[in-house]
Enzyme design. Structure first.
Site: not given
Ligand SMILES: [Zn+2]
Length: 215
Positions: A88, A172
């Site tokens: 990430r 999202r």
């Protein structure tokens, strides 16, 4: 063959990862699953992670790297892994390179299931199902043949999922962009990123991924 599979919710990532597991013997690795498994199996790093979590602290990058390293040493990963939700950050991307290199492996592809946000909103918000038999329909793409009556069971009751709304889908997508923003440029600079049209039907997406991986 080791890859990172990226894609926002609704892009079909889970479907494609399952298929790669079944067809190619690859293993999908998500950090949450690996962490839980390592804690459960009381591996050396799993025990460290457990102590940290019991103290209410966040698991460090170092522990996450340790857990991924332990996982990569297990024989079921020999035919390749699909990283899901990791890395990430730029630091994690560096760790991943090191973990793979230490084991004589490489990261071969970063595949992004690309979706058009407006089309995804249309796809998701239009979904509804028969309340009786669960048959799936869509406002635009698949209306019942007789309006208001299920083709399969004849029921006139339908339902929609509460989170199939535009706001949820757009939130999202924004979360997905924020999560991938730190790492996509790194892999793009290395020429590893390939985009597949996640809005195409499942068979086309599968074929496009197979073309990238090589048959
Ligand atoms: Zn029905």
């Amino acid at each position: 063959m080791n890859i990172i599979l990226l894609g926002p919710p609704g892009a079909g990532k889970g479907t494609q990862a399952s298929r790669l597991e079944a067809e190619r013997g690859m293993v999908q690795l998500s950090t949450g699953d690996m962490l839980r498994a390592a804690v459960k199996a009381s591996t050396p790093v799993g025990l460290q992670a457990k102590a940290v979590m019991e103290a209410g602290q966040l698991v460090s990058d170092e522990i996450v790297s340790g857990i991924i390293g332990e996982r990569l040493d297990q024989p079921d990963t020999a035919r390749g892994v699909i990283f899901d939700g990791y890395p990430r950050t730029a630091a994690q991307a560096e760790s991943l390179d090191r973990l793979l290199a230490e084991r004589g492996r490489t990261l071969d592809h970063v595949i992004e299931l690309h979706v058009d946000e407006d089309a995804l909103v249309e796809r998701i918000t239009g979904r509804f199902t028969c309340a009786q038999c669960g048959e799936g329909y869509h406002d635009k793409f698949k209306q019942p043949k007789v309006a208001g009556t299920c083709d399969v069971c004849g029921s006139s009751e339908f339902k929609r999922r509460a989170d199939d709304n535009e706001e949820t889908v757009r939130t999202r997508m924004a979360e997905y962009r924020a999560k991938t923003a730190p790492i996509l440029p790194i892999y793009e600079a290395r020429g590893l990123v390939q985009r597949v049209d996640g809005m195409a039907d499942i068979a086309h997406v599968t074929a496009a991924i197979e073309d990238i991986l090589g048959r």
